[in-house]
Design an enzyme around this catalytic site. Sequence first.
Site, PDB file in Angstrom:
ATOM      1  N   SER A   1       0.828  -1.207   0.000  1.00  0.00           N
ATOM      2  CA  SER A   1       0.000   0.000   0.000  1.00  0.00           C
ATOM      3  C   SER A   1       0.865   1.260   0.000  1.00  0.00           C
ATOM      4  O   SER A   1       2.034   1.237   0.379  1.00  0.00           O
ATOM      5  CB  SER A   1      -0.892   0.006   1.246  1.00  0.00           C
ATOM      6  OG  SER A   1      -0.086  -0.052   2.414  1.00  0.00           O
TER       7      SER A   1
ATOM      8  N   ASP B   1      -5.263  -8.655  12.184  1.00  0.00           N
ATOM      9  CA  ASP B   1      -4.516  -8.478  13.422  1.00  0.00           C
ATOM     10  C   ASP B   1      -5.337  -8.946  14.606  1.00  0.00           C
ATOM     11  O   ASP B   1      -6.507  -8.571  14.709  1.00  0.00           O
ATOM     12  CB  ASP B   1      -4.283  -6.968  13.603  1.00  0.00           C
ATOM     13  CG  ASP B   1      -2.828  -6.647  13.767  1.00  0.00           C
ATOM     14  OD1 ASP B   1      -2.099  -7.515  14.271  1.00  0.00           O
ATOM     15  OD2 ASP B   1      -2.436  -5.546  13.371  1.00  0.00           O
TER      16      ASP B   1
ATOM     17  N   THR C   1       6.112 -14.111   6.252  1.00  0.00           N
ATOM     18  CA  THR C   1       6.234 -13.471   7.562  1.00  0.00           C
ATOM     19  C   THR C   1       4.854 -13.091   8.129  1.00  0.00           C
ATOM     20  O   THR C   1       4.563 -11.917   8.338  1.00  0.00           O
ATOM     21  CB  THR C   1       7.096 -12.187   7.458  1.00  0.00           C
ATOM     22  OG1 THR C   1       6.492 -11.331   6.452  1.00  0.00           O
ATOM     23  CG2 THR C   1       8.522 -12.477   7.066  1.00  0.00           C
TER      24      THR C   1
ATOM     25  N   GLU D   1      -2.619 -14.191  11.138  1.00  0.00           N
ATOM     26  CA  GLU D   1      -2.606 -14.547   9.714  1.00  0.00           C
ATOM     27  C   GLU D   1      -2.162 -16.002   9.517  1.00  0.00           C
ATOM     28  O   GLU D   1      -2.720 -16.723   8.670  1.00  0.00           O
ATOM     29  CB  GLU D   1      -1.673 -13.596   8.952  1.00  0.00           C
ATOM     30  CG  GLU D   1      -2.239 -12.177   8.882  1.00  0.00           C
ATOM     31  CD  GLU D   1      -1.210 -11.080   8.774  1.00  0.00           C
ATOM     32  OE1 GLU D   1      -1.615  -9.918   8.575  1.00  0.00           O
ATOM     33  OE2 GLU D   1       0.007 -11.357   8.914  1.00  0.00           O
TER      34      GLU D   1
ATOM     35  N   SER E   1       5.322 -12.972  16.157  1.00  0.00           N
ATOM     36  CA  SER E   1       5.103 -12.837  17.601  1.00  0.00           C
ATOM     37  C   SER E   1       3.829 -13.546  18.022  1.00  0.00           C
ATOM     38  O   SER E   1       2.861 -13.572  17.274  1.00  0.00           O
ATOM     39  CB  SER E   1       5.019 -11.362  18.011  1.00  0.00           C
ATOM     40  OG  SER E   1       3.801 -10.779  17.591  1.00  0.00           O
TER      41      SER E   1
ATOM     42  N   THR F   1       4.246  -2.167  12.030  1.00  0.00           N
ATOM     43  CA  THR F   1       5.337  -2.974  12.583  1.00  0.00           C
ATOM     44  C   THR F   1       5.686  -4.143  11.661  1.00  0.00           C
ATOM     45  O   THR F   1       6.860  -4.420  11.421  1.00  0.00           O
ATOM     46  CB  THR F   1       4.981  -3.526  13.985  1.00  0.00           C
ATOM     47  OG1 THR F   1       3.666  -4.097  13.952  1.00  0.00           O
ATOM     48  CG2 THR F   1       5.023  -2.438  15.038  1.00  0.00           C
ATOM     49  N   GLY F   2       4.659  -4.789  11.132  1.00  0.00           N
ATOM     50  CA  GLY F   2       4.899  -5.931  10.248  1.00  0.00           C
ATOM     51  C   GLY F   2       5.583  -5.509   8.951  1.00  0.00           C
ATOM     52  O   GLY F   2       6.416  -6.242   8.412  1.00  0.00           O
ATOM     53  N   ASP F   3       5.226  -4.316   8.474  1.00  0.00           N
ATOM     54  CA  ASP F   3       5.791  -3.828   7.205  1.00  0.00           C
ATOM     55  C   ASP F   3       7.261  -3.446   7.373  1.00  0.00           C
ATOM     56  O   ASP F   3       8.091  -3.730   6.501  1.00  0.00           O
ATOM     57  CB  ASP F   3       4.976  -2.634   6.696  1.00  0.00           C
ATOM     58  CG  ASP F   3       3.486  -2.944   6.660  1.00  0.00           C
ATOM     59  OD1 ASP F   3       3.136  -4.109   6.376  1.00  0.00           O
ATOM     60  OD2 ASP F   3       2.683  -2.041   6.938  1.00  0.00           O
TER      61      ASP F   3
HETATM   62  P1  ATP Z   1       1.583  -8.093   9.573  1.00  0.00           P
HETATM   63  O1  ATP Z   1       0.106  -7.802   9.700  1.00  0.00           O
HETATM   64  O2  ATP Z   1       2.283  -7.220   8.598  1.00  0.00           O
HETATM   65  O3  ATP Z   1       1.859  -9.537   9.278  1.00  0.00           O
HETATM   66  P2  ATP Z   1       1.992  -7.322  12.467  1.00  0.00           P
HETATM   67  O4  ATP Z   1       2.551  -5.964  12.696  1.00  0.00           O
HETATM   68  O5  ATP Z   1       0.566  -7.550  12.789  1.00  0.00           O
HETATM   69  O6  ATP Z   1       2.355  -7.800  10.985  1.00  0.00           O
HETATM   70  P3  ATP Z   1       3.289  -8.451  14.806  1.00  0.00           P
HETATM   71  O7  ATP Z   1       3.764  -9.827  15.075  1.00  0.00           O
HETATM   72  O8  ATP Z   1       2.200  -7.888  15.650  1.00  0.00           O
HETATM   73  O9  ATP Z   1       2.896  -8.359  13.277  1.00  0.00           O
HETATM   74  O10 ATP Z   1       4.506  -7.433  14.918  1.00  0.00           O
HETATM   75  C1  ATP Z   1       5.647  -7.566  14.121  1.00  0.00           C
HETATM   76  C2  ATP Z   1       6.885  -7.340  14.948  1.00  0.00           C
HETATM   77  O11 ATP Z   1       6.855  -6.025  15.524  1.00  0.00           O
HETATM   78  C3  ATP Z   1       7.029  -8.290  16.117  1.00  0.00           C
HETATM   79  O12 ATP Z   1       7.763  -9.425  15.746  1.00  0.00           O
HETATM   80  C4  ATP Z   1       7.802  -7.440  17.111  1.00  0.00           C
HETATM   81  O13 ATP Z   1       9.179  -7.499  16.789  1.00  0.00           O
HETATM   82  C5  ATP Z   1       7.307  -6.047  16.856  1.00  0.00           C
HETATM   83  N1  ATP Z   1       6.189  -5.647  17.735  1.00  0.00           N
HETATM   84  C6  ATP Z   1       4.936  -5.315  17.354  1.00  0.00           C
HETATM   85  N2  ATP Z   1       4.173  -4.968  18.396  1.00  0.00           N
HETATM   86  C7  ATP Z   1       4.956  -5.069  19.490  1.00  0.00           C
HETATM   87  C8  ATP Z   1       4.761  -4.827  20.893  1.00  0.00           C
HETATM   88  N3  ATP Z   1       3.599  -4.387  21.394  1.00  0.00           N
HETATM   89  N4  ATP Z   1       5.812  -5.041  21.722  1.00  0.00           N
HETATM   90  C9  ATP Z   1       6.980  -5.455  21.256  1.00  0.00           C
HETATM   91  N5  ATP Z   1       7.230  -5.699  19.961  1.00  0.00           N
HETATM   92  C10 ATP Z   1       6.249  -5.504  19.074  1.00  0.00           C
END
Ligand code: ATP
Length: 299
Positions: free
Chosen positions: A11, A122, A147, A152, A186, A227-229
């Site tokens: 995006s 999420d 990843t 997901e 995570s 964070t994921g991106d």
């Molecule tokens: P996507 O939807 O793109 O797959 P996401 O952001 O939902 O990803 P998460 O596992 O929540 O995926 O977060 C990705 C990474 O960001 C984690 O592995 C961790 O390193 C870091 N992270 C995100 N949120 C936190 C948090 N609240 N505390 C510590 N680390 C975090």
Amino acid sequence: SAEKTVLSIQSFVTHGYVGNKAATFPLQLHGFDVDNINTVSLSNHSGYPIICGHRMDLQEYETLMDGIRANNFLSSYRYVLTGYINNADIVRKVRDTVHEIRTLREKEGKKLTFVCDPVMGDDGIMYCKEEVLQAYKDIIGSADISTPNYYEASLLSGINITDMKTALQAADWFHAQGTKIVIIKSFRMKEDPQNLQFLVSSMEGEGKTPKRFTGVFPYLEGRYTGTGDVFSAVFLAFSHQHPLEVAVGKTMGVLHDVIVATRKEGGDGKSSLMSRELRVTRSVQSLLNPTMPVEVKPM
Ligand code: ATP
């Protein structure tokens, strides 16, 4: 080393840091040329009450690919990185793009790595269309690296991830589809709510047993977007020069630093949507070299 080139299909937002806006800067810092395909061009991410802009359809995707193909750019991509797409037709078409690039490069004796972040939702909330889930199920096997967040991974595999045992089962589902490496970034276990766990599973060849790695890092209060991106982009950059487990440890360290930097600037991750935006540009040193890589242990 040579060939630091990425086709990044994600995006675009005018304000804030998600998708290509979150991924491009870290990749460029690491010396990558990033060619963007913006699957949407929106004022901001969809968490905000008002979203204005444009969503790409299949025809527009194909038009861009026509241009890229006609100018012979396709074979130049060492990596394809995908994030938020939310269009089942485009998700399926990405598999064709990857196949096309792979075939072109194989003729030149060159490698392509497809890093697929199956962005769908999420923590139990799906923000994509149902048909997108099916499309990812169909294409995930062509990913060299995936990843997913734990939700997901659960949606795709049909296994509700609540602990390491279920995370391992989900990882095996990915391998059964053909995904070589899966990183479940995570998950929180009831016994240890202060920390987050992760699982890395790597299947070297068919019929072999996967190599597994795990580790823990502190859970930081709050919810952050992008964070994921940032994770998939930074992981791609580190994995270009480092073994899998080193790249994962450094990437986890980067995310920690970036969240801490965000908090220092008042981004508490809860009081407002703005406070959840990662301050991606304030962490240049950390993006390149995190203060403390997270320990990644073989299982
Ligand atoms: P996507 O939807 O793109 O797959 P996401 O952001 O939902 O990803 P998460 O596992 O929540 O995926 O977060 C990705 C990474 O960001 C984690 O592995 C961790 O390193 C870091 N992270 C995100 N949120 C936190 C948090 N609240 N505390 C510590 N680390 C975090």
